[in-house]
Scaffold this motif. Structure first.
Motif: not given
Lengths: 251, 251
Positions: A127, A144, B68-69, B116, B120, B123, B127-132, B136, B140, B144
């Motif tokens: 992550p 993550r 998808f998006a 890519d 990055e 992120d 860093p913990l992904g797009p769902s948070l 939150e 992190e 990162r």
């Protein structure tokens, strides 16, 4: 009539350049080459100097183009990088995509969703990015992975289920009426996720029956079956995209 | 002779579907459409119902394909998703890539490195992904960002510097002898990074003079200058890829 004496040098149609010893992103290319019955050599794994050859080609091949990262594919005078870019080019040559532009662009879009899915699976254990080891980011990886299993894994799997449902009038494939390279890549995602997150996948599979049926039918293809049971198929492990760290899976 | 009375309906060649109000990944497509002087409409920003139209097209357009998006591009009966896939298709139509296959594949590989790089940068704050939400994952994100600024930012910038050096015999562009869509995307990366990480970029730019010179020459293109000073150009902010959180920049 002059009789020619040829020096028979064995040349392969395709050279794959990827780091030795693990499937990694190279596997998406290997599966296409295998299913397409291509004449290829996996340079990274073919000799002890494999990794050096990969590094050398990254700096520029015959055409001199520098590449950011493997996998690379050499074919004739061309060197290509990036999984989706290589597969876009290989697809029609291996009869692994319909050859009209519309289908090729649709397949490429699906493959780029596989690319994004792959990157998110990789970032489960990285992550904080690829420049630190997993051991330096285990706490962050745990958070993550929770978010991935809750939200992203179902979102990606259901997207491919939806794409298969949309194409069901044509058959059990993602693109058109026949197997394409995107089907092979989705097969590999299922294989890798089952290895990396067995509990999360066990809880998910019933809700994406078309994805699992596609995986199973790819698994039974004679050329793929031959490949998967050969020494050319490298095992998953603690390098590359799909890693089984039990701390990251569902309880 | 029958005189036809046509109902003149204004139709655009291209429809861009992207979330309204911020540049995001849609900006890579906007820049190509603008530099290519294309006749297009930015559906997301064209009316209060823009976002609903994006959602509807994600579920399947005329061809029924689910995506998808965003960004999505509609052109005639075709709907395409993924930045690199859209640009691959648009490039030759807007005269923004040489039209031989080898150049197109090389441009596509470079564009996928931009993809890519973009992921990055995104992120950094996720860093913990797009769902948070960012809020939150601020601790992190700080870790990162350090790793990104130390290792990844220079790696990506130097890669593009190397690609420009390799092509310097042809000109000051990434692909061949003329401006391509990849140059526009690299321009946008520099613009976005200057906004998001001004200190880190100030410390980096001297080491990548060709990248900066390319940015500057794109900035001066008449069609791009006209666009950047128009209302169509959306400002950076706290949505999308490039966000200026001072806590994440170099001190």
């Amino acid at each position: 009539m002059i009789q020619r004496t040829a020096h028979c040098e064995e040349t392969m149609d395709y050279e794959l350049y990827y780091w030795p010893g693990f499937p990694g992103r190279g596997e998406f290319i290997r599966l296409a080459l295998e299913a397409g019955d291509a004449d290829y050599i996996d340079i990274g794994n073919a000799s002890p100097e494999g990794a050096e050859a990969v590094v050398a080609l990254l700096q520029g091949g015959q055409d001199g183009h520098p590449h950011f990262a493997p996998p690379l594919l050499k074919a004739g005078g061309l060197t290509l990088s990036h999984v989706a870019n290589i597969l876009f080019w290989l697809g029609p040559r291996l009869n692994l995509v319909p050859d009209d532009d519309e289908s090729r662009q649709w397949a490429n879009g699906l493959q780029l969703t596989v690319t994004d899915f792959t990157a998110e699976v990789h970032d489960l254990h990285h992550p904080l990015g690829p420049s630190l080891y997993y051991e330096e980011q285990k706490a962050e990886a745990r958070r993550r992975a929770d978010a991935f299993i809750d939200a992203r894994l179902p979102r990606f799997l259901h997207y491919f289920e939806q794409a298969l449902t949309h194409n069901a009038k044509n058959g059990d494939y993602l693109v058109g009426r026949r197997l394409s390279y995107v089907d092979l890549s989705l097969f590999h995602m299922v294989q890798g996720l089952r290895y990396a997150l067995p509990n999360a996948m066990a809880a998910s599979e019933a809700s994406v029956p078309r994805v699992i049926a596609l995986h199973d039918s790819v698994r039974e293809l004679p050329l793929i079956d031959e490949y998967l049971t050969s020494e050319r198929r490298l095992p998953f492990g603690e390098t590359g995209i799909f890693r089984h760290y039990p701390a990251l899976d569902m309880a």
